[in-house]
Design a protein around this motif. Structure first.
Motif, short mmCIF file in Angstrom:
data_model
loop_
_atom_site.label_atom_id
_atom_site.label_comp_id
_atom_site.label_asym_id
_atom_site.label_seq_id
_atom_site.Cartn_x
_atom_site.Cartn_y
_atom_site.Cartn_z
N ASP A 40 18.29 22.23 -76.70
CA ASP A 40 17.66 23.56 -76.74
C ASP A 40 18.37 24.54 -75.81
N SER A 41 18.96 24.01 -74.75
CA SER A 41 19.71 24.88 -73.83
C SER A 41 20.79 24.03 -73.15
N GLY A 42 21.54 24.64 -72.25
CA GLY A 42 22.62 23.90 -71.59
C GLY A 42 23.76 23.63 -72.55
N ILE A 43 24.61 22.67 -72.20
CA ILE A 43 25.78 22.43 -73.05
C ILE A 43 25.83 20.98 -73.54
N ASP A 44 26.44 20.84 -74.68
CA ASP A 44 26.63 19.52 -75.28
C ASP A 44 28.13 19.18 -75.16
N PRO A 45 28.51 18.42 -74.13
CA PRO A 45 29.94 18.16 -73.90
C PRO A 45 30.61 17.45 -75.08
N ASN A 46 29.87 16.62 -75.80
CA ASN A 46 30.48 15.92 -76.94
C ASN A 46 30.86 16.88 -78.04
N LEU A 47 30.00 17.87 -78.23
CA LEU A 47 30.28 18.87 -79.25
C LEU A 47 31.49 19.73 -78.84
N ILE A 48 31.57 20.07 -77.56
CA ILE A 48 32.71 20.87 -77.09
C ILE A 48 34.00 20.04 -77.23
N ALA A 85 37.18 21.14 -79.31
CA ALA A 85 38.52 21.19 -78.73
C ALA A 85 39.55 20.70 -79.74
N GLN A 86 39.21 19.65 -80.46
CA GLN A 86 40.13 19.12 -81.47
C GLN A 86 40.34 20.11 -82.61
N GLU A 87 39.29 20.84 -82.94
CA GLU A 87 39.40 21.88 -83.99
C GLU A 87 40.34 23.00 -83.52
N VAL A 88 40.18 23.39 -82.26
CA VAL A 88 41.03 24.46 -81.70
C VAL A 88 42.48 23.96 -81.60
#
Ligand code: UDP
Length: 237
Positions: free
Chosen positions: A22-30, A34-37
């Motif tokens: 709901d808030s904060g960050i999801d490091p796995n998603l980032i 990163a791989q997409e970028v």
């Protein structure tokens, strides 16, 4: 719109970085992002990222009950800093050369945003992650994104959203909603139902003819497809 992009600005909202939370960050998603970028960087495309902070604080929402609007906006800008630091580290962990440049004074934490410095990093194919929006209150990171894309002479602003473009009506509520592939600025600015991007940001993009693509960045290869000019999302131009 130019057919081949050489320099893009990617706008990521805080909500997106929160992923399943709901808030904060999801490091796995980032990490996944990163791989997409990386796929885009590997094609030789220069990437600037503007991060939002809505997963922590939005100035307009927190203002009141003793918190001034300006303070709220400062809190929002600091929230973008948290996201920018997370992105920078996780990108570097994915072997993407990345620099965090801040538009608010934060020298212990990030390099200051200086036009020439940003350009130098980009020319060396380093990803530039911007913290602090544009550094002034009463603005959002959408407007900051367009402003920065103009400053750094980007070909396009890529705005990542939950939906894969602009629809004629809310696709969550209406099953028969149709995606609009090409939208002109006038319509995007004037239609009150189009809320996918701030009107101030769209107005600035319109004035300077900076195309904006609204797309779903959380689908594999979508970012790569957008920069290859494949028909993804909605192009506002
Ligand atoms: N903000 C600001 N100036 C800027 C960029 C952001 O004051 O140049 C503040 C503003 O309060 C905003 C908050 O930072 O609400 C977080 O940014 P935003 O709402 O754009 O984040 P997003 O919705 O994209 O996650």
């Amino acid at each position: 719109m130019k057919q081949n992009y050489s320099r893009i600005l990617l706008k990521l909202s805080g909500e997106q970085l929160a992923g399943k939370y709901d808030s904060g960050i999801d490091p796995n998603l980032i990490d996944w992002l990163a791989q997409e970028v990386k796929k885009v960087v590997d094609e030789g495309i220069q990437v600037i990222i503007m991060v939002g902070g809505g997963n922590f604080v939005r100035g307009a929402q927190i203002a009141g009950h003793g918190i001034q609007r300006v303070t709220g906006d400062h809190m929002g800008m600091l929230a973008t800093m948290i996201n920018a630091l997370a992105l920078t580290d996780i990108f570097e962990a994915n072997e993407i050369q990345t620099r965090c440049l801040s538009n608010i004074y934060a020298e212990q934490v990030a390099e200051p945003f200086v036009f020439r410095l940003a350009n130098k990093h980009l020319q060396k194919n380093r990803v530039v992650v911007t913290a602090g929006g544009i550094g002034r209150p009463y603005l959002t990171t959408d407007t900051a994104a367009v402003s920065l894309a103009l400053e750094l002479d980007c070909n396009v602003v890529l705005k990542a959203t939950k939906v894969d473009g602009v629809y004629d009506k809310d696709p969550v509520k209406h099953k028969d909603a149709v995606r609009i592939n090409n939208l002109n600025f006038q319509m995007a600015v004037e239609n009150p139902k189009i809320t996918v991007m701030d009107k101030a940001a769209l107005g600035l993009a319109m004035e300077h003819e900076m195309p904006v693509v609204i797309f779903d960045a959380m689908k594999e290869d979508n970012l790569l497809k957008v920069v290859r000019n494949e028909k993804i999302g909605t192009i506002i131009s």
